[in-house]
Design a protein around this motif. Structure first.
Motif, short mmCIF file in Angstrom:
data_model
loop_
_atom_site.label_atom_id
_atom_site.label_comp_id
_atom_site.label_asym_id
_atom_site.label_seq_id
_atom_site.Cartn_x
_atom_site.Cartn_y
_atom_site.Cartn_z
N SER A 70 0.48 -1.01 -0.34
CA SER A 70 0.09 0.32 0.40
C SER A 70 0.79 0.96 -0.03
O SER A 70 1.99 1.51 0.61
N PRO A 71 0.41 2.50 -0.40
CA PRO A 71 -0.36 2.35 -1.84
C PRO A 71 -0.55 1.94 -2.95
O PRO A 71 0.36 1.52 -3.15
N ALA A 72 -1.71 1.18 -3.19
CA ALA A 72 -2.28 0.58 -4.36
C ALA A 72 -1.86 1.31 -5.23
O ALA A 72 -1.55 0.15 -6.86
N GLU A 73 -2.49 2.04 -5.76
CA GLU A 73 -2.22 2.89 -7.08
C GLU A 73 -0.06 3.39 -7.41
O GLU A 73 0.30 3.70 -8.40
N LEU A 74 0.15 2.99 -6.20
CA LEU A 74 2.12 3.21 -6.77
C LEU A 74 2.59 2.17 -7.15
O LEU A 74 2.47 0.95 -7.01
N PRO A 75 3.23 1.82 -8.39
CA PRO A 75 3.64 1.50 -8.61
C PRO A 75 4.92 0.41 -8.83
O PRO A 75 6.30 1.83 -7.90
N LYS A 76 4.68 -0.94 -7.73
CA LYS A 76 6.57 -1.00 -7.59
C LYS A 76 7.85 -1.97 -8.45
O LYS A 76 6.72 -2.46 -9.28
N GLN A 77 8.62 -2.27 -8.44
CA GLN A 77 9.28 -2.93 -9.25
C GLN A 77 10.38 -3.13 -8.57
O GLN A 77 10.84 -2.41 -7.35
N GLY A 78 11.45 -3.76 -8.62
CA GLY A 78 12.76 -4.92 -8.46
C GLY A 78 12.30 -5.68 -6.96
O GLY A 78 11.02 -5.76 -6.66
N ALA A 79 13.14 -5.94 -6.10
CA ALA A 79 13.74 -6.95 -5.21
C ALA A 79 13.65 -6.36 -3.67
O ALA A 79 13.89 -7.08 -2.83
N ARG A 80 13.34 -5.39 -3.60
CA ARG A 80 13.17 -4.42 -2.08
C ARG A 80 12.79 -4.57 -1.40
O ARG A 80 12.91 -4.18 -0.24
N TYR A 81 11.81 -5.13 -2.26
CA TYR A 81 10.16 -5.66 -0.51
C TYR A 81 10.05 -6.58 -0.12
O TYR A 81 9.86 -6.84 0.53
N ASP A 82 11.91 -7.79 0.07
CA ASP A 82 11.60 -9.09 0.14
C ASP A 82 12.51 -9.05 1.85
O ASP A 82 11.58 -9.85 2.12
#
Length: 508
Positions: A70-82
Motif C-alpha cells: 500500500s498504496p496500491a496505485e503506486l507502481p512497485k518494481q525490484g526486489a527491495r521489498y523481500d
C-alpha cells in the motif's frame, strides 16, 4: 494467524515514497498472493521469501497468505521489498512480536539462503526515513551509502538471521557510523597539459567562472576533447548538500558507489549514438538519463553534429529550467538536471575543414547541411562558441619553457570570481533571471546601443542577447570590474565562432 504491517519505501525518482507491507496469514488452502500493483520481480518475491525463511530455519506458515503493498496505485518494481515481506510473515505468524517492527523501515533483496543482497536507491530512502524519525535495516553491501548521512540511523545486516536476532535483542548490531570523508581532487588532467589554444583556454576559464555552456569548433586533433576534460579541474568541489544529492542520483541509477568520489562533480560523456531516453531519461517507470547523472557537473557531447536533431532539441527545456519532467502512462517523475554543457564538433563532414573552403573535401552546401543539423534554438542556449584551429607553430615551440597556468592557479581565480557573483546576486551569472539582467549588468547608453546594433547585424535572438549580457558580466567580474563596459561586451560577442562560420558559408 494474524495481521502485520512493516514499512519500506518504493524506488520512484528521488522521492522514495513510503510503502506499507501488510501481511495477513489466515486459515485456508495454502496460497501466497502479492497485491498492490507489483511488477514481475515483486511477484516473484513469494518464492524467494518462502525459500529464504525455510533455509534460515524459520517456519513458513501453512495457510492463505496475502501481502498488500500500500498504496496500491503506486507502481512497485525490484526486489527491495523481500526483507519487509519476510519480516511481515514472521510477525503475522507469531514468530516475532507484534510491535517489533513498528519503528523500523526495511529494504533488501533476499537470496535463497537468507543472505541480504544490495538494492538501489538506498540514499533517498534513508533520507526520507530520517525525516520520519525511524530506523532502517539495510543490506551490509549498502553500508557505504548509509555512511554519507551525518546521523547513525541505519543498521547494515548480512543475513535474515542477523536481522531477526537484532529485532529480538539476542544480538544487537551497531548502527552504521558516518564516514570520515576526505575531499579528493578529480583525475581529469591539468590545464598545463594543453599547449597553445590560448583563446579556447580563456573561454574555458570564463565558462567555469560563470557556469556558462560552451561549444568548441575545430578540425580533428586540435584539442577539443582535451580541453573539455580539463574543465572539471577548474571547478570547485560540491558542497555537502549538493554532494549528497549527487550521491542520491547515483544510488537510484544503480551506479557503483565509491565514497572516495564524495563531493566530486560528475563528468558524463555519452556516445553520439545514444537515444533520447538514454540522454534525457525514460522507461515505463521513468529512470534518470545522462542529463540527470550530470547534475551539478558536466555533460560533454562530442561530435555534436552527428547527434540527431530531435535528441539535441530535447535538451532545450532542461537547459533552461534545470530539471526534466518525464511523463508516462503509469507515473510522472521530475529529476534535477542542473548541468553545464560542453560540446565539440568538426565543422565539416569530411573533417578537414579549418576555416578555408579550399582545405575541405566537401562543398559549401554539404558543410552547411551538416552544420544545419543543429537547430537555432539549441545554439541560442550556448553562451560561448569557440574556434579551436590547428596551430602548427605550437609544435615548433613545444620544447620551449613558456609558462603555463596550472588548474590549481586557475581554480583559485574561478572561486574568487564566483564569490563575487554569489555575494552580489546569490547565484552564478549564467543563472541570473532575465528580469534581473538589466539591474545586474548596467550599461552606459552608448554601450547598450552598441550591443543592440551588433545583435541586429548578427540577427541574434533575445535569448542570445541575454546570454551575451550574462557572459559580459562574467568577463567584468573576472577583471574585478564593478560595471560592464564596452570591451567586455566586445569580448563576449567575439565568442560566436559557429555563427560566423554559418554566415560565411551562406555568402559563398
Amino acid at each position: 494467524m494474524g495481521l502485520a504491517v512493516v514499512y519500506t519505501r518504493a524506488l520512484l525518482g528521488l522521492e522514495a515514497p513510503q510503502v506499507q507491507v501488510e501481511v495477513n496469514v489466515a486459515r485456508g488452502i495454502s496460497h501466497f498472493q502479492i497485491i498492490g500493483m507489483p511488477e514481475t520481480t515483486v511477484r516473484e518475491a513469494k518464492d524467494r521469501v518462502r525459500t529464504a525463511l525455510l533455509n534460515s530455519n524459520y517456519e513458513f506458515p501453512i495457510g492463505r497468505i496475502t501481502v498488500n503493498l500500500s498504496p496500491a496505485e503506486l507502481p512497485k518494481q525490484g526486489a527491495r521489498y523481500d526483507l519487509a515481506i519476510a519480516l511481515g510473515v514472521l510477525v503475522a505468524s507469531g514468530q516475532l512480536d507484534d510491535d517489533s517492527c513498528d519503528n523500523l523501515e526495511c529494504y533488501g533483496e533476499l537470496a535463497l539462503d537468507g543472505a541480504l543482497r544490495p538494492v538501489q536507491g538506498t540514499i533517498p530512502s534513508l533520507m526520507a526515513c530520517q525525516r520520519q524519525q525511524r530506523k532502517a535495516i539495510i543490506p551490509a553491501a549498502n553500508a557505504s551509502e548509509a555512511g554519507l548521512l551525518r546521523s547513525a540511523l541505519a543498521f547494515a545486516m548480512p543475513t535474515l538471521n542477523a536481522v531477526v536476532d537484532h529485532i529480538r535483542g539476542n544480538r544487537k548490531t551497531s548502527a552504521v557510523k558516518p564516514h570520515a570523508l576526505q575531499l579528493r581532487q578529480n583525475s581529469h588532467g591539468d590545464m598545463s597539459d594543453v599547449k597553445g589554444q590560448e583563446q579556447a583556454k580563456r573561454a574555458l576559464l570564463l565558462a567555469a567562472a560563470g557556469g556558462h555552456n560552451i561549444l568548441f569548433v575545430g578540425p580533428p586533433g586540435t584539442g577539443k576533447t582535451m580541453l573539455a576534460q580539463r574543465m572539471l579541474s577548474l571547478m570547485s568541489a560540491l558542497s555537502e548538500e549538493d554532494g549528497l544529492e549527487v550521491a542520491a542520483i547515483q544510488s537510484i541509477s544503480g551506479q557503483p558507489f565509491a565514497a572516495e568520489h564524495w563531493r566530486q562533480r560528475p563528468f558524463r560523456n555519452p556516445h553520439h549514438s545514444c537515444s533520447a531516453a538514454a540522454l534525457v531519461g525514460g522507461g515505463s517507470i521513468p529512470k534518470p538519463g545522462e542529463i540527470t547523472l550530470a547534475h551539478k557537473g558536466l555533460l560533454f557531447l562530442d561530435e555534436l553534429a552527428e547527434i540527431p536533431r530531435h535528441i539535441l532539441d530535447s535538451l532545450r527545456e532542461p537547459l533552461e529550467s534545470g530539471q526534466v519532467c518525464i511523463s508516462r502512462a503509469q507515473h510522472s517523475t521530475t529529476y534535477p538536471a542542473r548541468f553545464q554543457l560542453i560540446c565539440a564538433l568538426n565543422p565539416s563532414p569530411c573533417g578537414s575543414f579549418d576555416g578555408d573552403i579550399g582545405s575541405a573535401r566537401a562543398t559549401p552546401d554539404q558543410i552547411l547541411n551538416y552544420l544545419s543539423k543543429i537547430s537555432g534554438p539549441f545554439l541560442d542556449r550556448i553562451d560561448l562558441q569557440v574556434d579551436v584551429p590547428r596551430q602548427p607553430e605550437v609544435l615548433r615551440a613545444e620544447q620551449s619553457s613558456v609558462k603555463v597556468h596550472t588548474s590549481a592557479e586557475l581554480r583559485l581565480l574561478v572561486e574568487q570570481t564566483q564569490e563575487i557573483q554569489l555575494q552580489r546576486q546569490g547565484c552564478l551569472n549564467s543563472m541570473i533571471p532575465a528580469s534581473d539582467i538589466a539591474g545586474q549588468c548596467q550599461l552606459l547608453p552608448q554601450d547598450h546601443e552598441f550591443l543592440v546594433q551588433a545583435i541586429e547585424k548578427l540577427k541574434l535572438s533575445h535569448r542570445a542577447y541575454h546570454r551575451i549580457m550574462r557572459l559580459a558580466r562574467t568577463i567584468a567580474d573576472l577583471q574585478e570590474s564593478s560595471c560592464v563596459q564596452r570591451k567586455h561586451l566586445a569580448e563576449a560577442m567575439s565568442y560566436r565562432a559557429l555563427d560566423a562560420l554559418l554566415k560565411q558559408l551562406r555568402n559563398l
